[in-house]
Design a protein around this motif. Structure first.
Motif, short mmCIF file in Angstrom:
data_model
loop_
_atom_site.label_atom_id
_atom_site.label_comp_id
_atom_site.label_asym_id
_atom_site.label_seq_id
_atom_site.Cartn_x
_atom_site.Cartn_y
_atom_site.Cartn_z
N LEU A 198 -7.68 32.55 -50.46
CA LEU A 198 -8.21 32.48 -51.83
C LEU A 198 -9.34 33.47 -52.03
N THR A 199 -10.12 33.70 -51.00
CA THR A 199 -11.21 34.66 -51.06
C THR A 199 -10.66 36.06 -51.32
N ILE A 200 -9.62 36.42 -50.59
CA ILE A 200 -8.99 37.73 -50.78
C ILE A 200 -8.39 37.82 -52.17
N TYR A 201 -7.67 36.79 -52.58
CA TYR A 201 -7.02 36.82 -53.90
C TYR A 201 -8.05 36.89 -55.02
N SER A 202 -9.08 36.06 -54.96
CA SER A 202 -10.06 36.06 -56.05
C SER A 202 -10.83 37.38 -56.09
N GLY A 203 -11.09 37.97 -54.92
CA GLY A 203 -11.73 39.29 -54.91
C GLY A 203 -10.85 40.33 -55.58
N TYR A 204 -9.57 40.31 -55.26
CA TYR A 204 -8.62 41.22 -55.90
C TYR A 204 -8.61 40.99 -57.42
#
Length: 179
Positions: A160-166
């Motif tokens: 989720l961290t990677i996705y929300s950063g994207y």
């Protein structure tokens, strides 16, 4: 200073207290750290709700509330690396995203724009906090089932961290087009 901002400052004050207890050589360190973390997480929920309900939203709160959340999560996770509760690479992903989004928000603020937290960012924070709570609880109880659930959730939090950063960067790419 209004109540939501006082709660945010209280959460920031709790961070070094949490870190101290995580490193104390006492048998109840995980339980005390868990209680401190839960109190801090509750202030996170309270300050935003109070600010919105009573129209107490301030520029200070817009900046410091998400920063306090980031500092709380990062401090807990860094402490948990040494106890092998969390792999270091997950903490690195989380710190990298948090710093990148904070820098992006600062750039936007310099242009007079406010980037509000998105749904994926809020979900990421919730999953991070729940995973930390379960990991601390599992460590205190020495319960492999609770630890396993916490570890599964921290991997989900990393995704989720990677996705929300994207998502933050793709939705706000115009901030970087003329730079």
């Amino acid at each position: 200073m209004n109540l939501p901002n006082k709660l945010t400052l209280f959460r920031i004050i709790l961070i070094p207290v949490l870190v101290i207890f995580m490193y104390l050589p006492i048998s109840s360190k995980y339980l005390i750290s868990l209680i401190i973390f839960i109190i801090a997480a509750i202030t996170d929920a309270l300050d935003g709700n109070i600010a919105r309900k009573y129209n107490l939203i301030t520029d200070f709160g817009k900046f410091m509330d998400p920063l306090a959340d980031k500092l709380l999560v990062i401090a807990a996770l860094i402490c948990m690396i040494e106890t092998s509760l969390v792999p270091g690479w997950i903490v690195l992903i989380i710190i990298s995203r948090e710093l990148s989004v904070s820098i992006m928000r600062a750039i936007a603020a310099a242009d007079g724009k406010v980037i509000a937290a998105g749904t994926s960012g809020k979900l990421k924070t919730i999953v991070q906090m729940v995973s930390i709570i379960l990991l601390l609880l599992g460590a205190h109880l020495n319960d492999n089932i609770v630890l396993t659930i916490g570890k599964v959730l921290i991997y989900l939090a990393a995704a989720l961290t990677i996705y929300s950063g994207y998502e933050y960067f793709s939705y706000n790419k115009e901030l970087f087009e003329d730079r």
